[in-house]
Structures are given as structure tokens and as C-alpha cells.
Design a protein around this motif. Structure first.
Motif, PDB file in Angstrom:
ATOM      1  N   LYS A  38       0.838  -1.220   0.068  1.00 14.13           N
ATOM      2  CA  LYS A  38      -0.039  -0.074  -0.058  1.00 14.13           C
ATOM      3  C   LYS A  38       1.011   1.341   0.024  1.00 14.13           C
ATOM      4  CE  LYS A  38      -3.885  -2.237   2.347  1.00 14.13           C
ATOM      5  NZ  LYS A  38      -5.066  -2.248   3.523  1.00 14.13           N
ATOM      6  N   VAL A  39       1.229   1.516  -1.352  1.00 17.03           N
ATOM      7  CA  VAL A  39       2.232   2.675  -1.347  1.00 17.03           C
ATOM      8  C   VAL A  39       1.371   3.992  -1.469  1.00 17.03           C
ATOM      9  CG1 VAL A  39       3.974   3.719  -2.865  1.00 17.03           C
ATOM     10  CG2 VAL A  39       4.002   1.058  -2.847  1.00 17.03           C
ATOM     11  N   ILE A  40       2.015   5.001  -0.672  1.00 17.56           N
ATOM     12  CA  ILE A  40       1.438   6.468  -0.685  1.00 17.56           C
ATOM     13  C   ILE A  40       2.312   7.266  -1.669  1.00 17.56           C
ATOM     14  CG2 ILE A  40       0.679   8.517   0.436  1.00 17.56           C
ATOM     15  CD1 ILE A  40      -0.064   6.618   3.048  1.00 17.56           C
ATOM     16  N   SER A 380       5.072  15.941  -2.251  1.00 16.06           N
ATOM     17  CA  SER A 380       3.965  16.562  -2.965  1.00 16.06           C
ATOM     18  C   SER A 380       2.860  16.502  -2.188  1.00 16.06           C
ATOM     19  CB  SER A 380       3.645  16.021  -4.275  1.00 16.06           C
ATOM     20  OG  SER A 380       2.299  16.598  -4.907  1.00 16.06           O
ATOM     21  N   PHE A 381       2.057  17.513  -1.881  1.00 17.90           N
ATOM     22  CA  PHE A 381       0.910  17.365  -0.955  1.00 17.90           C
ATOM     23  C   PHE A 381      -0.559  17.697  -1.687  1.00 17.90           C
ATOM     24  CE2 PHE A 381       2.792  21.809  -0.127  1.00 17.90           C
ATOM     25  CZ  PHE A 381       1.507  22.663  -0.656  1.00 17.90           C
ATOM     26  N   ALA A 382      -0.371  17.091  -3.462  1.00 15.38           N
ATOM     27  CA  ALA A 382      -1.406  16.994  -4.101  1.00 15.38           C
ATOM     28  C   ALA A 382      -2.013  15.492  -3.869  1.00 15.38           C
ATOM     29  CB  ALA A 382      -1.046  17.233  -5.540  1.00 15.38           C
ATOM     30  N   ASP A 386      -6.108  12.460   4.481  1.00 13.55           N
ATOM     31  CA  ASP A 386      -6.083  11.000   5.196  1.00 13.55           C
ATOM     32  C   ASP A 386      -4.658  10.448   4.622  1.00 13.55           C
ATOM     33  OD1 ASP A 386      -8.478  11.266   6.339  1.00 13.55           O
ATOM     34  OD2 ASP A 386      -9.578  10.004   4.946  1.00 13.55           O
ATOM     35  N   ASN A 387      -4.417  10.622   3.307  1.00 14.07           N
ATOM     36  CA  ASN A 387      -3.267   9.889   2.611  1.00 14.07           C
ATOM     37  C   ASN A 387      -2.089  10.710   3.331  1.00 14.07           C
ATOM     38  OD1 ASN A 387      -4.112   7.820   1.424  1.00 14.07           O
ATOM     39  ND2 ASN A 387      -4.223   8.542  -0.505  1.00 14.07           N
ATOM     40  N   LEU A 388      -2.178  12.129   3.291  1.00 13.85           N
ATOM     41  CA  LEU A 388      -0.997  12.684   3.829  1.00 13.85           C
ATOM     42  C   LEU A 388      -0.783  12.440   5.265  1.00 13.85           C
ATOM     43  CD1 LEU A 388      -1.931  16.411   1.899  1.00 13.85           C
ATOM     44  CD2 LEU A 388      -0.006  14.732   1.347  1.00 13.85           C
ATOM     45  N   ARG A 393       2.820  10.045   8.979  1.00  8.71           N
ATOM     46  CA  ARG A 393       3.135   9.170  10.242  1.00  8.71           C
ATOM     47  C   ARG A 393       4.514   8.327  10.003  1.00  8.71           C
ATOM     48  NH1 ARG A 393       2.432   4.492  11.595  1.00  8.71           N
ATOM     49  NH2 ARG A 393       1.521   3.438   9.664  1.00  8.71           N
ATOM     50  N   ARG A 394       3.965   7.635   8.541  1.00  8.99           N
ATOM     51  CA  ARG A 394       4.995   6.384   8.343  1.00  8.99           C
ATOM     52  C   ARG A 394       6.335   7.241   8.131  1.00  8.99           C
ATOM     53  NH1 ARG A 394       2.306   3.429   3.296  1.00  8.99           N
ATOM     54  NH2 ARG A 394       0.276   2.776   4.022  1.00  8.99           N
ATOM     55  N   ILE A 395       6.589   8.372   7.616  1.00 11.84           N
ATOM     56  CA  ILE A 395       7.843   8.972   7.358  1.00 11.84           C
ATOM     57  C   ILE A 395       8.439   9.293   9.079  1.00 11.84           C
ATOM     58  CG2 ILE A 395       9.168  11.404   6.798  1.00 11.84           C
ATOM     59  CD1 ILE A 395       7.044  11.308   4.471  1.00 11.84           C
TER      60      ILE A 395
END
Length: 403
Positions: A38-40, A380-382, A386-388, A393-395
Motif C-alpha cells: 500500500k504505497v502512498i 507533494s501534497f497533491a 487522510d493519505n497525507l 506518520r510513516r515518514i
């Protein structure tokens, strides 16, 4: 006796080029996603909004009307005139349709300009951080890139004194974007006027102003350096429809330039691609002559996301963040993590960190090496809120593993 390989048979021009780092990271992210992860994806410079409906409707009508034949190389007369009207009304640039060349994206527009004015050995001053393709395009034109850096303390903006110090008798052009990809920096009217005053002293120097993120500006009115009277005949303004109108796949960009430069770009384009897609040009006409409500709504969403992402980044130890004034990127300084490692993976440069975040946290970003800033990464914050939130959190979790 030397061995002939496929690589040996490629041109030196091709071998000198680097692959686009943004496209490379996007490709790797897709590969991981294809393996079930599940890649963001925060690496690609693409709006996550749909193209506004009235623009799509114009394209559908063009198909139904049979508007499917070749167009003039520099674009349809109606679109070029509409762009000239837009530039006069919004940017203070006094152009006619003859000053406009429509191309297959702003990327082609910039390449056309460089191929038109750069001779081997000519120097092109590029403001860093810079968009990844600038340096490679200068290579294609057989010019030499001269990098002038802006620091995070100055919101990544080049100081006029540093620009002046970089100018030599070989300087032919200055190339930059505002709002900037990757930093989000926006040059003010005062800052651009100071740059113009320096250029005015040198009759041989042109300015290539990349304004593709014009409508994604969080701090006020966009200012075009081409509107400064002293250098208006030596500025090539580059823009397009990809970012502000969420039309990346339509591939329509353009320049506004002195007629002789426009004619030169027309000549080059006539031998490379000819006119861009007829249907996309009808869509672009609907965009440039329509209202800007959709573009403004997208800008509001980007600003909210900017505040979300910069706020979360500031909570991560060792990350230095400025607040981008435009575009949809943040460009944090991660130099405190250079030299650290985890499970045998050593972070020697920003691209290593970007790869670590992709492999370990399944979040794609782009290392700043490709943007002329090896201590930064572009995020990128495009993307959705929720994904951001999940990506940051992951970073944060990944960076905490580095020792």
C-alpha cells in the motif's frame, strides 16, 4: 579490439542525459504497489483533482464536431488569441497571437526556447532548487548550466547579488520557476524587479520565466517578470494548463515571447511534433476563456494541505521546514539524517533517504539531488488529507529508525 555494445551505439547526447528522478521514483512506487504494498505516492507533480467539467465537455464537443485534423504548428488562432488576451489581462504582458506558441506541454515549450537561443558553450543561469528537467534540457541544447542557490533561510529564493556575481560574458539566459517546483517559493514583485534591473544591464541575456504554477499561489497576486518594461523584449514567459486546471494528461503548454523567438520555436516544433492535439486545444480554449472558480477552489485545498503537511513535518526531530508560498510541494531539509543507517542501509544523500522511505515506509518522495539540493527531499501534497496524515506518520516512524 573494442567490443560494440548497444550502449556504445547510442548518441553521446543521449548518454549524457540523466533519467527524470521524479518519473523514476514514480515508476518504482508503481512497481511496489504492483507487488501488493500500500504505497502512498507523494513523488509525482500532479493534481489529484479531476479536470473541470466544462473543459471536458469542450473536448467531447470537439470530437463530435469532427475537429480531429492537423492544426497550425503554433496552435489554433482562437487559442493563441485567447492566451494573448489572458496574458494581457492577468499578467500585464502586451502580446498578440503572433507572440504565442502552443506546445505539447510546458516542458516542450521550455525545450523549444532553449534549442532556439542556446549555442554550444552558452551559459544558462538556473536558480536552485530547480525543476529536474532544466539542466538536462540545457545539455540537449549543448549549453552549460550555471547553478545559483537559494537557501532555506531565504525561502529557497536566490538573492539578486548572487545572480549578478554569476553573470559572465557567456551568459545567455536565466531560467527559473515562480511559484517554484520543488520548493514552493514565490518571488515577489520587488524581488523580480530587482532581478530585472540586473538583467537590464546585459543586452545579451534572456529570461525564461516558468509560471506553470501561477494559479497555486497562497500569498497574494502573481507577478510576471515580463511585465517589467526594461526587459519585456527579452523575457519568454512559459505557462500551461497542467497544474492550475488539473489537465496534466491533456499536454498543453505555451510561451509568450518576442515574435522572432516565437517564430524560432514554431520552426523547431514544425520539425519535431507539429501542432499539439486538436481536441486538447479546444479543451484549453474552454479553460483559458472560462472562469477560474475551479482553479481557486483547488488552490484553497492545496493551502489547507500545505498547512497540514508542514505542521506534521515540524513535529519530526531534525527536519528543517519552510512554509511554501505556492505550488503543491514542501521541500524539507533532512541533512541531519545524512550519514545515519538502519539494518545495513546507509543514508549518504537525499536520494538514499527517499529510497529508504519508499522501501521501508512505502511512501514515495523525491531526493533533492535531482533538484540541485542534495540535503532535501520533495514531498507533494497533491493528495488527500487522510493519505497525507498516514504518509507523514510513516515518514516519522521511518526516520526514528535511523541511528
Amino acid at each position: 579490439m573494442s567490443t560494440i555494445t548497444e550502449t556504445n551505439l547510442l548518441s553521446e547526447r543521449l548518454r549524457a542525459l540523466s533519467e527524470s528522478e521524479t518519473l523514476a521514483m514514480t515508476k518504482k512506487a508503481r512497481e511496489l504497489a504492483g507487488q501488493g504494498h500500500k504505497v502512498i505516492s507523494l513523488s509525482v507533480g500532479e493534481p489529484d483533482f479531476q479536470t473541470p467539467q466544462h473543459i471536458k465537455d469542450a473536448a467531447k464537443k470537439a470530437i463530435d464536431d469532427g475537429f480531429t485534423f492537423y492544426t497550425p504548428v503554433p496552435g489554433t488562432a482562437e487559442l493563441r488569441q485567447a492566451i494573448a488576451d489572458k496574458l494581457k489581462k492577468e499578467n500585464g504582458l502586451d502580446y498578440t497571437a503572433e507572440n504565442i506558441v502552443v506546445s505539447t506541454g510546458a516542458k516542450q515549450s521550455i525545450a523549444n526556447v532553449l534549442l532556439s537561443i542556446i549555442d554550444p558553450g552558452d551559459e544558462v543561469i538556473i536558480f536552485a532548487p530547480y525543476w529536474v528537467s532544466y539542466v538536462e534540457m540545457v545539455k540537449l541544447a549543448e549549453g552549460k548550466s550555471v547553478i545559483v542557490e537559494g537557501t532555506i533561510e531565504n525561502d529557497y529564493k536566490v538573492k539578486p547579488s548572487d545572480l549578478e556575481a554569476a553573470i559572465t560574458p557567456r551568459t545567455k539566459a536565466i531560467l527559473f520557476s515562480s511559484p517554484c517546483n520543488p520548493s514552493g517559493a514565490v518571488f515577489s514583485k520587488e524581488e523580480l524587479t530587482a532581478i530585472a534591473n540586473i538583467v537590464a544591464k546585459h543586452e545579451r541575456i534572456f529570461v525564461i520565466a516558468d509560471e506553470i504554477y501561477e494559479y497555486i499561489n497562497f500569498e497574494g497576486t502573481h507577478f510576471s517578470i515580463g511585465s517589467v518594461p526594461a526587459i519585456k523584449d527579452r523575457v519568454i514567459t512559459v505557462n500551461g494548463f497542467s497544474k492550475g486546471y488539473a489537465m496534466t494528461g491533456w499536454r498543453v503548454g505555451y510561451i509568450g515571447a518576442p515574435k522572432w523567438i516565437a517564430a524560432a520555436c514554431d520552426k523547431i516544433q514544425g520539425q519535431v511534433t507539429s501542432g499539439t492535439c486538436s481536441i486538447a486545444q479546444k479543451a484549453a480554449y474552454a479553460a483559458v476563456t472560462g472562469d477560474l472558480s475551479a482553479a481557486k477552489e483547488m488552490a484553497v485545498a492545496y493551502k489547507r494541505r500545505r498547512d497540514l503537511v508542514t505542521g506534521l513535518l515540524k513535529e519530526i526531530p531534525g527536519v528543517k521546514v519552510n512554509v511554501p508560498q505556492g505550488a503543491f510541494y514542501t521541500f524539507p531539509d533532512i541533512s541531519s539524517y545524512i550519514g545515519k543507517s538502519y539494518n545495513g542501509t546507509v543514508i549518504n544523500k537525499a536520494s538514499d533517504l527517499a529510497m529508504f522511505l519508499l522501501n521501508e515506509g512505502h511512501v514515495s518522495s523525491v531526493g533533492g539531488d535531482a533538484f540541485g539540493a542534495p540535503n532535501c527531499i520533495r514531498i507533494s501534497f497533491a493528495a488527500s488529507d487522510d493519505n497525507l496524515k498516514e504518509a507523514l506518520r510513516r515518514i516519522k516512524e521511518c526516520l526514528a529508525k535511523l541511528k
